[in-house]
Motif scaffolding. Structure first.
Motif, PDB file in Angstrom:
ATOM      1  N   LYS A 147     -18.761  28.816  12.842  1.00 27.13           N
ATOM      2  CA  LYS A 147     -18.189  30.155  12.678  1.00 27.13           C
ATOM      3  C   LYS A 147     -17.972  30.839  14.030  1.00 27.13           C
ATOM      4  CE  LYS A 147     -18.882  34.467  10.099  1.00 27.13           C
ATOM      5  NZ  LYS A 147     -19.782  35.192   9.157  1.00 27.13           N
ATOM      6  N   PHE A 148     -18.921  30.621  14.950  1.00 28.03           N
ATOM      7  CA  PHE A 148     -18.849  31.241  16.284  1.00 28.03           C
ATOM      8  C   PHE A 148     -18.907  30.119  17.337  1.00 28.03           C
ATOM      9  CE2 PHE A 148     -21.342  34.155  13.533  1.00 28.03           C
ATOM     10  CZ  PHE A 148     -20.436  35.208  13.446  1.00 28.03           C
ATOM     11  N   PRO A 149     -17.769  29.500  17.688  1.00 32.50           N
ATOM     12  CA  PRO A 149     -17.761  28.342  18.601  1.00 32.50           C
ATOM     13  C   PRO A 149     -18.412  28.614  19.959  1.00 32.50           C
ATOM     14  CG  PRO A 149     -15.632  28.602  17.527  1.00 32.50           C
ATOM     15  CD  PRO A 149     -16.426  29.824  17.185  1.00 32.50           C
ATOM     16  N   HIS A 150     -18.390  29.883  20.411  1.00 34.31           N
ATOM     17  CA  HIS A 150     -18.961  30.186  21.726  1.00 34.31           C
ATOM     18  C   HIS A 150     -20.477  30.035  21.756  1.00 34.31           C
ATOM     19  CE1 HIS A 150     -19.548  33.980  19.563  1.00 34.31           C
ATOM     20  NE2 HIS A 150     -20.495  34.256  20.438  1.00 34.31           N
ATOM     21  N   ILE A 151     -21.105  29.919  20.590  1.00 34.71           N
ATOM     22  CA  ILE A 151     -22.563  29.795  20.518  1.00 34.71           C
ATOM     23  C   ILE A 151     -23.039  28.562  21.294  1.00 34.71           C
ATOM     24  CG2 ILE A 151     -24.453  29.166  18.952  1.00 34.71           C
ATOM     25  CD1 ILE A 151     -23.465  31.110  16.969  1.00 34.71           C
ATOM     26  N   VAL A 152     -22.290  27.477  21.228  1.00 39.60           N
ATOM     27  CA  VAL A 152     -22.704  26.227  21.879  1.00 39.60           C
ATOM     28  C   VAL A 152     -22.856  26.431  23.387  1.00 39.60           C
ATOM     29  CG1 VAL A 152     -22.109  23.812  22.311  1.00 39.60           C
ATOM     30  CG2 VAL A 152     -21.608  24.842  20.087  1.00 39.60           C
ATOM     31  N   GLU A 153     -21.900  27.120  23.995  1.00 38.91           N
ATOM     32  CA  GLU A 153     -21.958  27.375  25.436  1.00 38.91           C
ATOM     33  C   GLU A 153     -23.087  28.356  25.766  1.00 38.91           C
ATOM     34  OE1 GLU A 153     -21.357  27.100  29.370  1.00 38.91           O
ATOM     35  OE2 GLU A 153     -20.465  25.830  27.809  1.00 38.91           O
ATOM     36  N   LYS A 154     -23.242  29.369  24.929  1.00 36.69           N
ATOM     37  CA  LYS A 154     -24.328  30.332  25.132  1.00 36.69           C
ATOM     38  C   LYS A 154     -25.689  29.642  25.054  1.00 36.69           C
ATOM     39  CE  LYS A 154     -22.307  34.445  25.504  1.00 36.69           C
ATOM     40  NZ  LYS A 154     -22.538  35.353  26.647  1.00 36.69           N
ATOM     41  N   LEU A 155     -25.826  28.725  24.097  1.00 31.49           N
ATOM     42  CA  LEU A 155     -27.079  27.997  23.929  1.00 31.49           C
ATOM     43  C   LEU A 155     -27.375  27.145  25.161  1.00 31.49           C
ATOM     44  CD1 LEU A 155     -29.446  27.085  22.116  1.00 31.49           C
ATOM     45  CD2 LEU A 155     -27.943  25.306  21.211  1.00 31.49           C
ATOM     46  N   LYS A 156     -26.347  26.485  25.678  1.00 29.40           N
ATOM     47  CA  LYS A 156     -26.513  25.662  26.879  1.00 29.40           C
ATOM     48  C   LYS A 156     -26.992  26.516  28.062  1.00 29.40           C
ATOM     49  CE  LYS A 156     -23.967  22.726  30.103  1.00 29.40           C
ATOM     50  NZ  LYS A 156     -22.636  22.227  30.515  1.00 29.40           N
ATOM     51  N   GLU A 183     -31.385  23.825  10.263  1.00 27.49           N
ATOM     52  CA  GLU A 183     -30.379  22.965  10.878  1.00 27.49           C
ATOM     53  C   GLU A 183     -29.016  23.176  10.225  1.00 27.49           C
ATOM     54  OE1 GLU A 183     -29.109  20.201  13.692  1.00 27.49           O
ATOM     55  OE2 GLU A 183     -31.055  21.183  13.483  1.00 27.49           O
ATOM     56  N   THR A 184     -29.013  23.299   8.894  1.00 24.69           N
ATOM     57  CA  THR A 184     -27.760  23.547   8.168  1.00 24.69           C
ATOM     58  C   THR A 184     -27.158  24.882   8.578  1.00 24.69           C
ATOM     59  OG1 THR A 184     -28.527  22.268   6.269  1.00 24.69           O
ATOM     60  CG2 THR A 184     -26.733  23.820   5.878  1.00 24.69           C
ATOM     61  N   ARG A 185     -28.001  25.913   8.639  1.00 24.39           N
ATOM     62  CA  ARG A 185     -27.519  27.248   9.002  1.00 24.39           C
ATOM     63  C   ARG A 185     -27.048  27.279  10.455  1.00 24.39           C
ATOM     64  NH1 ARG A 185     -24.359  30.889   7.961  1.00 24.39           N
ATOM     65  NH2 ARG A 185     -24.938  33.041   8.404  1.00 24.39           N
ATOM     66  N   LYS A 186     -27.746  26.539  11.312  1.00 24.38           N
ATOM     67  CA  LYS A 186     -27.352  26.469  12.716  1.00 24.38           C
ATOM     68  C   LYS A 186     -25.948  25.879  12.852  1.00 24.38           C
ATOM     69  CE  LYS A 186     -28.839  23.123  15.323  1.00 24.38           C
ATOM     70  NZ  LYS A 186     -29.739  22.232  16.114  1.00 24.38           N
ATOM     71  N   ASN A 187     -25.676  24.800  12.129  1.00 24.58           N
ATOM     72  CA  ASN A 187     -24.353  24.178  12.171  1.00 24.58           C
ATOM     73  C   ASN A 187     -23.281  25.125  11.642  1.00 24.58           C
ATOM     74  OD1 ASN A 187     -25.350  21.793  13.240  1.00 24.58           O
ATOM     75  ND2 ASN A 187     -25.768  20.905  11.226  1.00 24.58           N
ATOM     76  N   GLU A 188     -23.633  25.877  10.593  1.00 27.65           N
ATOM     77  CA  GLU A 188     -22.685  26.852  10.041  1.00 27.65           C
ATOM     78  C   GLU A 188     -22.358  27.931  11.070  1.00 27.65           C
ATOM     79  OE1 GLU A 188     -24.183  26.551   5.358  1.00 27.65           O
ATOM     80  OE2 GLU A 188     -24.699  28.289   6.600  1.00 27.65           O
ATOM     81  N   TYR A 196     -30.879  32.195  17.576  1.00 22.35           N
ATOM     82  CA  TYR A 196     -29.965  32.199  16.424  1.00 22.35           C
ATOM     83  C   TYR A 196     -30.086  33.479  15.604  1.00 22.35           C
ATOM     84  CZ  TYR A 196     -28.527  27.435  17.323  1.00 22.35           C
ATOM     85  OH  TYR A 196     -27.980  26.318  17.902  1.00 22.35           O
ATOM     86  N   LYS A 197     -31.190  34.186  15.762  1.00 26.51           N
ATOM     87  CA  LYS A 197     -31.360  35.454  15.041  1.00 26.51           C
ATOM     88  C   LYS A 197     -30.351  36.502  15.526  1.00 26.51           C
ATOM     89  CE  LYS A 197     -35.183  37.917  15.425  1.00 26.51           C
ATOM     90  NZ  LYS A 197     -36.610  38.320  15.320  1.00 26.51           N
ATOM     91  N   LYS A 198     -29.844  36.342  16.748  1.00 29.28           N
ATOM     92  CA  LYS A 198     -28.825  37.260  17.257  1.00 29.28           C
ATOM     93  C   LYS A 198     -27.547  37.184  16.422  1.00 29.28           C
ATOM     94  CE  LYS A 198     -30.362  36.568  22.035  1.00 29.28           C
ATOM     95  NZ  LYS A 198     -29.968  35.953  23.330  1.00 29.28           N
ATOM     96  N   TYR A 199     -27.323  36.020  15.824  1.00 28.64           N
ATOM     97  CA  TYR A 199     -26.097  35.790  15.059  1.00 28.64           C
ATOM     98  C   TYR A 199     -26.334  35.843  13.550  1.00 28.64           C
ATOM     99  CZ  TYR A 199     -24.758  34.122  19.665  1.00 28.64           C
ATOM    100  OH  TYR A 199     -24.539  34.037  21.023  1.00 28.64           O
ATOM    101  N   ASN A 200     -27.604  35.723  13.148  1.00 24.35           N
ATOM    102  CA  ASN A 200     -27.970  35.785  11.733  1.00 24.35           C
ATOM    103  C   ASN A 200     -29.371  36.375  11.646  1.00 24.35           C
ATOM    104  OD1 ASN A 200     -28.117  33.331   9.001  1.00 24.35           O
ATOM    105  ND2 ASN A 200     -28.631  35.470   9.035  1.00 24.35           N
ATOM    106  N   THR A 201     -29.458  37.653  11.272  1.00 26.06           N
ATOM    107  CA  THR A 201     -30.755  38.338  11.282  1.00 26.06           C
ATOM    108  C   THR A 201     -31.771  37.706  10.336  1.00 26.06           C
ATOM    109  OG1 THR A 201     -29.896  39.907   9.648  1.00 26.06           O
ATOM    110  CG2 THR A 201     -29.782  40.558  11.978  1.00 26.06           C
ATOM    111  N   ASP A 202     -31.308  36.957   9.354  1.00 23.65           N
ATOM    112  CA  ASP A 202     -32.217  36.309   8.397  1.00 23.65           C
ATOM    113  C   ASP A 202     -32.564  34.873   8.791  1.00 23.65           C
ATOM    114  OD1 ASP A 202     -32.186  38.576   6.779  1.00 23.65           O
ATOM    115  OD2 ASP A 202     -30.406  37.892   5.694  1.00 23.65           O
ATOM    116  N   TYR A 203     -32.200  34.464   9.996  1.00 23.75           N
ATOM    117  CA  TYR A 203     -32.357  33.057  10.367  1.00 23.75           C
ATOM    118  C   TYR A 203     -33.805  32.581  10.252  1.00 23.75           C
ATOM    119  CZ  TYR A 203     -32.043  28.710  13.001  1.00 23.75           C
ATOM    120  OH  TYR A 203     -32.106  27.382  13.371  1.00 23.75           O
ATOM    121  N   GLU A 204     -34.765  33.414  10.670  1.00 25.16           N
ATOM    122  CA  GLU A 204     -36.172  33.006  10.643  1.00 25.16           C
ATOM    123  C   GLU A 204     -36.696  32.836   9.218  1.00 25.16           C
ATOM    124  OE1 GLU A 204     -38.569  34.445  14.496  1.00 25.16           O
ATOM    125  OE2 GLU A 204     -37.724  36.093  13.331  1.00 25.16           O
TER     126      GLU A 204
END
Length: 351
Positions: free
Chosen positions: A185-194, A176-181, A159-167
């Motif tokens: 915002k970036f729907p393709h994240i779900v497929e990338k995560l899989k 969890e809240t930031r992950k859902n956001e 998730y740091k690839k999409y939000n450098t401050d995630y950690e």
């Protein structure tokens, strides 16, 4: 030129590392090269872009697997020296053939994991001219700084690839809240995560196979200890596989290589099968190894791939300067008998 074409080899999953290695070798050779003399091509010949820890063919029983393609391997050796375009075409065909052994473990994830057959990528290292695997196949010397992390999905890194401050989100509910956001915002994240999760799942199946890494796990007190699959353990076993008998290994490893119960199988290799020569351990609190945490102790470890004949190995612990490597008077002669007698179940060291 002979050294560049026939003596120095490199394998890395990071293509940038291959490019840098090629450039470094070229620049260092220019002072010896006549003006106008063509530079040798190294990438694809001696510098190989591949996952060195995940080979398509297992190590155990590999000679029998290669017999089926003996005539093609014989031709491959000739073409590497005479016609590189035809060599590349035949090599690709053989790689596709040998991928079947990895696909039993990793299904269709061979490309994502960058799995190939190293023996086919470097046929002159592993095969005789008749296409048969050499009785003593491999390299004379292996050196390196293998990866130290465990083979598992790192969600913070993802998730740091999409939000450098995630950690920086300390609480799990904040993450969890930031992950859902981020997913909204970036729907393709779900497929990338899989895809990323599948990569680690299937890669683990290969790393856990005893045909690939028979010493990865070892029973202590009649049971296998629960432990993560750390890549420095996998790397050590793999590097020893790639050495000829009589060859030399020298690598940088975490200091807990000699104490972690999950590394017992590797210590069996080091103390019972081969000849450990040095284990020189450093405290990194002054940041002498800048690539790792200052709390991480590390060691320079050297092994001869021979049956162990020496009764001692050189060791020191908790040193703070790399210059200590050059002072033999600081190294103690550590008795292998003490390790085998006092710590016979785990073969761990007293520091």
């Amino acid at each position: 030129e002979y050294i560049l074409n026939h003596m120095i080899y490199g394998i890395d999953i990071d293509y940038k590392a291959i490019l840098i290695s090629s450039l470094s070798l070229m620049l260092s050779s220019l002072q010896h090269r006549p003006v106008g003399h063509e530079l040798p091509k190294l990438i694809g010949k001696t510098l190989i872009h591949q996952n060195s820890l995940m080979n398509s063919t297992p190590f155990v029983g590999r000679k029998k697997l290669f017999e089926e393609k003996r005539s093609e391997i014989k031709k491959l050796l000739i073409l590497k020296e005479t016609d590189f375009a035809k060599y590349e075409k035949l090599k690709k065909s053989l790689q596709l053939f040998f991928l079947r052994y990895a696909q039993d473990k990793v299904a269709d994830k061979t490309q994502i994991l960058n799995i190939e057959c190293l023996e086919i990528n470097l046929p002159e290292v592993f095969f005789n001219k008749n296409g048969i695997l050499k009785e003593n196949a491999g390299f004379d010397c292996v050196i390196g700084n293998p990866p130290w992390e465990a083979w598992k999905m790192n969600y913070d890194e993802f998730y740091k690839k999409y939000n450098t401050d995630y950690e920086s989100y300390g609480l799990s509910r904040e993450k969890e809240t930031r992950k859902n956001e981020l997913q909204n915002k970036f729907p393709h994240i779900v497929e990338k995560l899989k895809q990323e999760e599948e990569k680690y799942f299937y890669g683990m199946k290969l790393l856990e196979s005893e045909n690939y890494y028979p010493y990865r796990r070892h029973k202590v007190n009649d049971r296998y200890p629960a432990t993560e699959t750390n890549l420095y353990k996998i790397s050590t076993e793999r590097f020893l596989q790639l050495l000829v008998n009589g060859g030399k290994l020298s690598i940088i490893v975490p200091d807990n290589m000699m104490t972690d119960i999950g590394s017992t199988g590797i210590r069996v290799l080091l103390f019972k099968k081969y000849d450990l020569k040095e284990f020189l351990s450093f405290d990194n609190k002054n940041g002498i190894f800048k690539s790792v945490d200052t709390r991480q102790r590390f060691a320079v470890m050297s092994v001869d791939k021979n049956p162990s004949i020496s009764s001692t190995f050189d060791a020191f612990f908790y040193k703070y300067s790399l210059d200590n490597l050059n002072h033999d008077n600081l190294k103690i002669k550590y008795s292998k008998a003490i390790v085998k007698e006092k710590k016979k179940k785990k073969l761990s060291l007293f520091e």
